[in-house]
Design a protein around this motif. Sequence first.
Motif, PDB file in Angstrom:
ATOM      1  N   THR A 299       0.816  -1.219   0.000  1.00  0.00           N
ATOM      2  CA  THR A 299       0.000   0.000   0.000  1.00  0.00           C
ATOM      3  C   THR A 299       0.849   1.269   0.000  1.00  0.00           C
ATOM      4  O   THR A 299       0.303   2.373   0.006  1.00  0.00           O
ATOM      5  CB  THR A 299      -0.941   0.042   1.225  1.00  0.00           C
ATOM      6  OG1 THR A 299      -0.156   0.135   2.409  1.00  0.00           O
ATOM      7  CG2 THR A 299      -1.835  -1.176   1.255  1.00  0.00           C
ATOM      8  N   TRP A 300       2.138   1.131   0.033  1.00  0.00           N
ATOM      9  CA  TRP A 300       3.015   2.309   0.079  1.00  0.00           C
ATOM     10  C   TRP A 300       3.051   2.978  -1.267  1.00  0.00           C
ATOM     11  O   TRP A 300       2.861   2.322  -2.292  1.00  0.00           O
ATOM     12  CB  TRP A 300       4.414   1.907   0.506  1.00  0.00           C
ATOM     13  CG  TRP A 300       4.480   1.368   1.899  1.00  0.00           C
ATOM     14  CD1 TRP A 300       3.537   1.496   2.880  1.00  0.00           C
ATOM     15  CD2 TRP A 300       5.530   0.597   2.471  1.00  0.00           C
ATOM     16  NE1 TRP A 300       3.939   0.852   4.014  1.00  0.00           N
ATOM     17  CE2 TRP A 300       5.165   0.291   3.787  1.00  0.00           C
ATOM     18  CE3 TRP A 300       6.754   0.134   1.993  1.00  0.00           C
ATOM     19  CZ2 TRP A 300       5.984  -0.454   4.648  1.00  0.00           C
ATOM     20  CZ3 TRP A 300       7.557  -0.595   2.839  1.00  0.00           C
ATOM     21  CH2 TRP A 300       7.169  -0.877   4.144  1.00  0.00           C
ATOM     22  N   PRO A 301       3.272   4.257  -1.296  1.00  0.00           N
ATOM     23  CA  PRO A 301       3.944   5.110  -0.328  1.00  0.00           C
ATOM     24  C   PRO A 301       3.064   5.722   0.755  1.00  0.00           C
ATOM     25  O   PRO A 301       3.542   6.538   1.529  1.00  0.00           O
ATOM     26  CB  PRO A 301       4.566   6.189  -1.195  1.00  0.00           C
ATOM     27  CG  PRO A 301       3.697   6.305  -2.385  1.00  0.00           C
ATOM     28  CD  PRO A 301       3.137   4.926  -2.597  1.00  0.00           C
TER      29      PRO A 301
ATOM     30  N   PRO B  51       2.424  14.380  -4.371  1.00  0.00           N
ATOM     31  CA  PRO B  51       1.960  15.415  -5.308  1.00  0.00           C
ATOM     32  C   PRO B  51       2.926  15.653  -6.463  1.00  0.00           C
ATOM     33  O   PRO B  51       4.114  15.333  -6.378  1.00  0.00           O
ATOM     34  CB  PRO B  51       1.835  16.661  -4.436  1.00  0.00           C
ATOM     35  CG  PRO B  51       2.679  16.409  -3.246  1.00  0.00           C
ATOM     36  CD  PRO B  51       2.768  14.926  -3.069  1.00  0.00           C
ATOM     37  N   VAL B  52       2.381  16.224  -7.529  1.00  0.00           N
ATOM     38  CA  VAL B  52       3.234  16.712  -8.610  1.00  0.00           C
ATOM     39  C   VAL B  52       4.182  17.721  -7.972  1.00  0.00           C
ATOM     40  O   VAL B  52       3.781  18.504  -7.118  1.00  0.00           O
ATOM     41  CB  VAL B  52       2.377  17.371  -9.717  1.00  0.00           C
ATOM     42  CG1 VAL B  52       3.259  18.071 -10.735  1.00  0.00           C
ATOM     43  CG2 VAL B  52       1.483  16.330 -10.374  1.00  0.00           C
ATOM     44  N   GLY B  53       5.431  17.657  -8.366  1.00  0.00           N
ATOM     45  CA  GLY B  53       6.413  18.548  -7.761  1.00  0.00           C
ATOM     46  C   GLY B  53       6.945  18.016  -6.443  1.00  0.00           C
ATOM     47  O   GLY B  53       7.355  18.778  -5.581  1.00  0.00           O
ATOM     48  N   SER B  54       6.941  16.681  -6.299  1.00  0.00           N
ATOM     49  CA  SER B  54       7.516  16.076  -5.091  1.00  0.00           C
ATOM     50  C   SER B  54       8.691  15.193  -5.483  1.00  0.00           C
ATOM     51  O   SER B  54       8.783  14.727  -6.619  1.00  0.00           O
ATOM     52  CB  SER B  54       6.473  15.247  -4.346  1.00  0.00           C
ATOM     53  OG  SER B  54       6.080  14.119  -5.096  1.00  0.00           O
ATOM     54  N   VAL B  55       9.589  14.994  -4.533  1.00  0.00           N
ATOM     55  CA  VAL B  55      10.715  14.087  -4.708  1.00  0.00           C
ATOM     56  C   VAL B  55      10.808  13.247  -3.436  1.00  0.00           C
ATOM     57  O   VAL B  55      10.698  13.772  -2.325  1.00  0.00           O
ATOM     58  CB  VAL B  55      12.041  14.842  -4.955  1.00  0.00           C
ATOM     59  CG1 VAL B  55      13.204  13.869  -5.105  1.00  0.00           C
ATOM     60  CG2 VAL B  55      11.931  15.742  -6.180  1.00  0.00           C
ATOM     61  N   THR B  56      11.007  11.935  -3.624  1.00  0.00           N
ATOM     62  CA  THR B  56      11.085  11.013  -2.487  1.00  0.00           C
ATOM     63  C   THR B  56      12.420  10.285  -2.525  1.00  0.00           C
ATOM     64  O   THR B  56      12.828   9.780  -3.574  1.00  0.00           O
ATOM     65  CB  THR B  56       9.929   9.996  -2.528  1.00  0.00           C
ATOM     66  OG1 THR B  56       8.698  10.722  -2.527  1.00  0.00           O
ATOM     67  CG2 THR B  56       9.967   9.051  -1.337  1.00  0.00           C
TER      68      THR B  56
ATOM     69  N   PRO C 283      17.020  10.074  -5.867  1.00  0.00           N
ATOM     70  CA  PRO C 283      15.640   9.834  -5.414  1.00  0.00           C
ATOM     71  C   PRO C 283      15.112   8.485  -5.892  1.00  0.00           C
ATOM     72  O   PRO C 283      15.580   7.933  -6.888  1.00  0.00           O
ATOM     73  CB  PRO C 283      14.839  10.965  -6.076  1.00  0.00           C
ATOM     74  CG  PRO C 283      15.829  11.975  -6.512  1.00  0.00           C
ATOM     75  CD  PRO C 283      17.111  11.251  -6.751  1.00  0.00           C
ATOM     76  N   ILE C 284      14.112   7.986  -5.170  1.00  0.00           N
ATOM     77  CA  ILE C 284      13.441   6.752  -5.585  1.00  0.00           C
ATOM     78  C   ILE C 284      12.161   7.061  -6.369  1.00  0.00           C
ATOM     79  O   ILE C 284      11.706   6.228  -7.143  1.00  0.00           O
ATOM     80  CB  ILE C 284      13.148   5.815  -4.401  1.00  0.00           C
ATOM     81  CG1 ILE C 284      12.289   6.495  -3.332  1.00  0.00           C
ATOM     82  CG2 ILE C 284      14.452   5.280  -3.810  1.00  0.00           C
ATOM     83  CD1 ILE C 284      11.809   5.574  -2.209  1.00  0.00           C
ATOM     84  N   ARG C 285      11.579   8.250  -6.167  1.00  0.00           N
ATOM     85  CA  ARG C 285      10.383   8.662  -6.903  1.00  0.00           C
ATOM     86  C   ARG C 285      10.401  10.175  -7.118  1.00  0.00           C
ATOM     87  O   ARG C 285      10.919  10.926  -6.299  1.00  0.00           O
ATOM     88  CB  ARG C 285       9.088   8.306  -6.135  1.00  0.00           C
ATOM     89  CG  ARG C 285       8.792   6.829  -6.066  1.00  0.00           C
ATOM     90  CD  ARG C 285       7.434   6.548  -5.422  1.00  0.00           C
ATOM     91  NE  ARG C 285       7.347   6.966  -4.041  1.00  0.00           N
ATOM     92  CZ  ARG C 285       7.733   6.235  -3.004  1.00  0.00           C
ATOM     93  NH1 ARG C 285       8.254   5.032  -3.184  1.00  0.00           N
ATOM     94  NH2 ARG C 285       7.573   6.673  -1.767  1.00  0.00           N
ATOM     95  N   ARG C 286       9.774  10.574  -8.232  1.00  0.00           N
ATOM     96  CA  ARG C 286       9.499  11.985  -8.506  1.00  0.00           C
ATOM     97  C   ARG C 286       8.025  12.079  -8.853  1.00  0.00           C
ATOM     98  O   ARG C 286       7.544  11.342  -9.712  1.00  0.00           O
ATOM     99  CB  ARG C 286      10.340  12.512  -9.670  1.00  0.00           C
ATOM    100  CG  ARG C 286      11.809  12.641  -9.345  1.00  0.00           C
ATOM    101  CD  ARG C 286      12.574  13.283 -10.511  1.00  0.00           C
ATOM    102  NE  ARG C 286      13.998  13.162 -10.299  1.00  0.00           N
ATOM    103  CZ  ARG C 286      14.718  14.024  -9.564  1.00  0.00           C
ATOM    104  NH1 ARG C 286      14.148  15.065  -9.025  1.00  0.00           N
ATOM    105  NH2 ARG C 286      16.024  13.838  -9.410  1.00  0.00           N
ATOM    106  N   SER C 287       7.329  12.969  -8.162  1.00  0.00           N
ATOM    107  CA  SER C 287       5.885  13.134  -8.362  1.00  0.00           C
ATOM    108  C   SER C 287       5.146  11.806  -8.307  1.00  0.00           C
ATOM    109  O   SER C 287       4.217  11.557  -9.077  1.00  0.00           O
ATOM    110  CB  SER C 287       5.610  13.865  -9.691  1.00  0.00           C
ATOM    111  OG  SER C 287       6.222  15.144  -9.683  1.00  0.00           O
ATOM    112  N   GLY C 288       5.601  10.907  -7.415  1.00  0.00           N
ATOM    113  CA  GLY C 288       4.944   9.629  -7.227  1.00  0.00           C
ATOM    114  C   GLY C 288       5.321   8.536  -8.206  1.00  0.00           C
ATOM    115  O   GLY C 288       4.824   7.413  -8.114  1.00  0.00           O
ATOM    116  N   THR C 289       6.220   8.832  -9.174  1.00  0.00           N
ATOM    117  CA  THR C 289       6.618   7.864 -10.191  1.00  0.00           C
ATOM    118  C   THR C 289       8.025   7.366  -9.890  1.00  0.00           C
ATOM    119  O   THR C 289       8.930   8.171  -9.634  1.00  0.00           O
ATOM    120  CB  THR C 289       6.583   8.510 -11.593  1.00  0.00           C
ATOM    121  OG1 THR C 289       5.256   8.986 -11.845  1.00  0.00           O
ATOM    122  CG2 THR C 289       6.991   7.511 -12.662  1.00  0.00           C
ATOM    123  N   ALA C 290       8.204   6.039  -9.919  1.00  0.00           N
ATOM    124  CA  ALA C 290       9.493   5.436  -9.606  1.00  0.00           C
ATOM    125  C   ALA C 290      10.596   5.953 -10.518  1.00  0.00           C
ATOM    126  O   ALA C 290      10.385   6.182 -11.711  1.00  0.00           O
ATOM    127  CB  ALA C 290       9.407   3.920  -9.702  1.00  0.00           C
TER     128      ALA C 290
END
Length: 172
Positions: A35-37, A42-47, A161-168
Motif C-alpha cells: 500500500t506504500w507510499p 503530489p506533482v512537484g515532489s521528490v522522495t 531519489p526513488i520517486r518523482r511526483s509519485g513515479t518510480a
Amino acid sequence: MMGDPVAELPEAEYRRVWDRFYTDFGFRPSTNSFTWPSIEEPVGSVTWSLTALDDDPGDERLDRLVAVVRQGLASCVGPQGTLLALDWQHTSYRFAPREVGGPGQPAWPLSPYPDGDYYIYLSEDFRCGSFGHPWEESLCLFGEELLAVVSAEVDKVLGSPIRRSGTAEGPA
C-alpha cells in the motif's frame, strides 16, 4: 504570528488539519508495503530512501539532512510564517521555525526523519512540506520552492531519489 514559538494544536484544529491531510494527500497509513507510499505524492515532489543513513555511525549525514530540510522549510514560510508539525495519532504542533532550534530557543517539534511514526511538516496552506514514512524508510519533500532550496543537498546526503511526483525513478 503566534505568542509561543511552539503551540500544541487544540483538538478541533488537530482534527481539521488531519482531515484535510487525509483528503488532500489520500493518506493511507499502513505497515503493508503493497500500500506504500501511503500518500498520493503530489506533482512537484521528490522522495528519497533513508536507507543511506543505516551506515551513519556518528549520525553526521542524518544531522545534515535534518538541518537542510529545516532550513529549507523555514525559508519557504518566511520570517513571520508558521509550520504545522504532525505526528500521526499523537500531539501535533504549530510553530514558528525562525524562533526554534537556536541557542535559548525551544527545540523544533519532531524531525523530518520519521523515528517510528509518520512525521509530517506542512506550510499552513499545504503547498510545501515533508512526509517521513517510517516503514518504507523514505522522505518525500514537496513544493517547488522547497525542492529548489534543498534537493541538491539532500541528493548528496541520501543519493538519488526513488520517486518523482509519485513515479518510480531508475531501476526497480
